[in-house]
Design an enzyme around this catalytic site. Structure first.
Site, mmCIF file in Angstrom:
data_model
loop_
_atom_site.group_PDB
_atom_site.id
_atom_site.type_symbol
_atom_site.label_atom_id
_atom_site.label_comp_id
_atom_site.label_asym_id
_atom_site.label_seq_id
_atom_site.Cartn_x
_atom_site.Cartn_y
_atom_site.Cartn_z
ATOM 1 N N CYS A 1 0.815 -1.203 0.000
ATOM 2 C CA CYS A 1 0.000 0.000 0.000
ATOM 3 C C CYS A 1 0.862 1.272 0.000
ATOM 4 O O CYS A 1 1.562 1.550 -0.946
ATOM 5 C CB CYS A 1 -0.965 -0.041 1.191
ATOM 6 S SG CYS A 1 -2.403 1.009 1.025
ATOM 7 N N HIS A 2 0.855 2.046 1.091
ATOM 8 C CA HIS A 2 1.668 3.253 1.218
ATOM 9 C C HIS A 2 3.072 2.957 1.767
ATOM 10 O O HIS A 2 3.894 3.857 1.872
ATOM 11 C CB HIS A 2 0.986 4.272 2.138
ATOM 12 C CG HIS A 2 -0.200 4.946 1.521
ATOM 13 N ND1 HIS A 2 -1.443 4.346 1.464
ATOM 14 C CD2 HIS A 2 -0.341 6.157 0.929
ATOM 15 C CE1 HIS A 2 -2.295 5.166 0.882
ATOM 16 N NE2 HIS A 2 -1.651 6.268 0.534
#
Length: 188
Positions: free
Chosen positions: A113-114
């Site tokens: 994800c991030h």
């Protein structure tokens, strides 16, 4: 079904307040079930706060602070996402050095994800094929990565995925890379 694939290995999870909870808990469970010892490393001791998107999740006990550890003591690293978590990690020089050291030592790293934001700060994405949450696409490209929109990408021991829906593939590939171990081509 537990296996002994990672028996004798210790895997670090680096996170701080604001991590996407499922992106820590699912890989944690899968890696533990594969026989590894897992440590939650953070910027501070005590507990850190998980989130479910924009809602508060559970708190998790930190095993060690980033000031107390070295990449030499681990066979692999997992970087969960969440927006606040990697943003805080990439602003901490010790955390960034810890991440960079896994690459210097040619050890596998898995980021979802991030999570790749911290990899950008560690300057380890140049020339790598990667994926992430879509909003990191430009950041990764600007840092020299080849960004692709795929469920799970592995480039020389660096495993990346886009979001919680990708966790089954992410966990499977991360365990495979952690079991394989050192990646000579992964050095910075």
């Amino acid at each position: 079904m537990a296996t002994e694939t990672l028996k004798g290995k210790t895997i670090a999870f680096l996170a701080t307040d604001g991590f996407e909870q499922v992106e820590l808990t699912k890989p944690w469970e899968a890696i533990k079930e594969s026989g590894a010892e897992v440590h939650l490393i953070s910027l501070k001791s005590g507990k850190i706060q998980g989130v479910h998107h924009d809602e508060k999740g559970d708190q998790f006990s930190v095993d060690k602070t980033v000031d107390e550890v070295s990449a030499e003591n681990y066979e692999g690293l997992v970087l969960p996402g969440g927006v606040f978590n990697p943003d805080a990690l990439r602003m901490n020089e010790t955390a960034v050095d810890f991440v960079r050291d896994f690459f210097k030592q040619g050890k596998p790293v898995a980021a979802v994800c991030h999570g790749p934001w911290t990899l950008i700060e560690a300057d380890v994405v140049q020339g790598r094929r990667m994926t992430s949450w879509p909003s990191l696409k430009t950041d990764l490209k600007n840092a020299g990565a080849e960004w692709v929109d795929e469920e799970c990408v592995c480039d020389q021991g660096l495993v990346t995925s886009r979001n919680p829906d990708d966790l089954p593939a992410f966990c499977k590939k991360a365990i495979e890379e952690f079991a394989e171990g050192k990646h000579a081509g992964q050095t910075v």
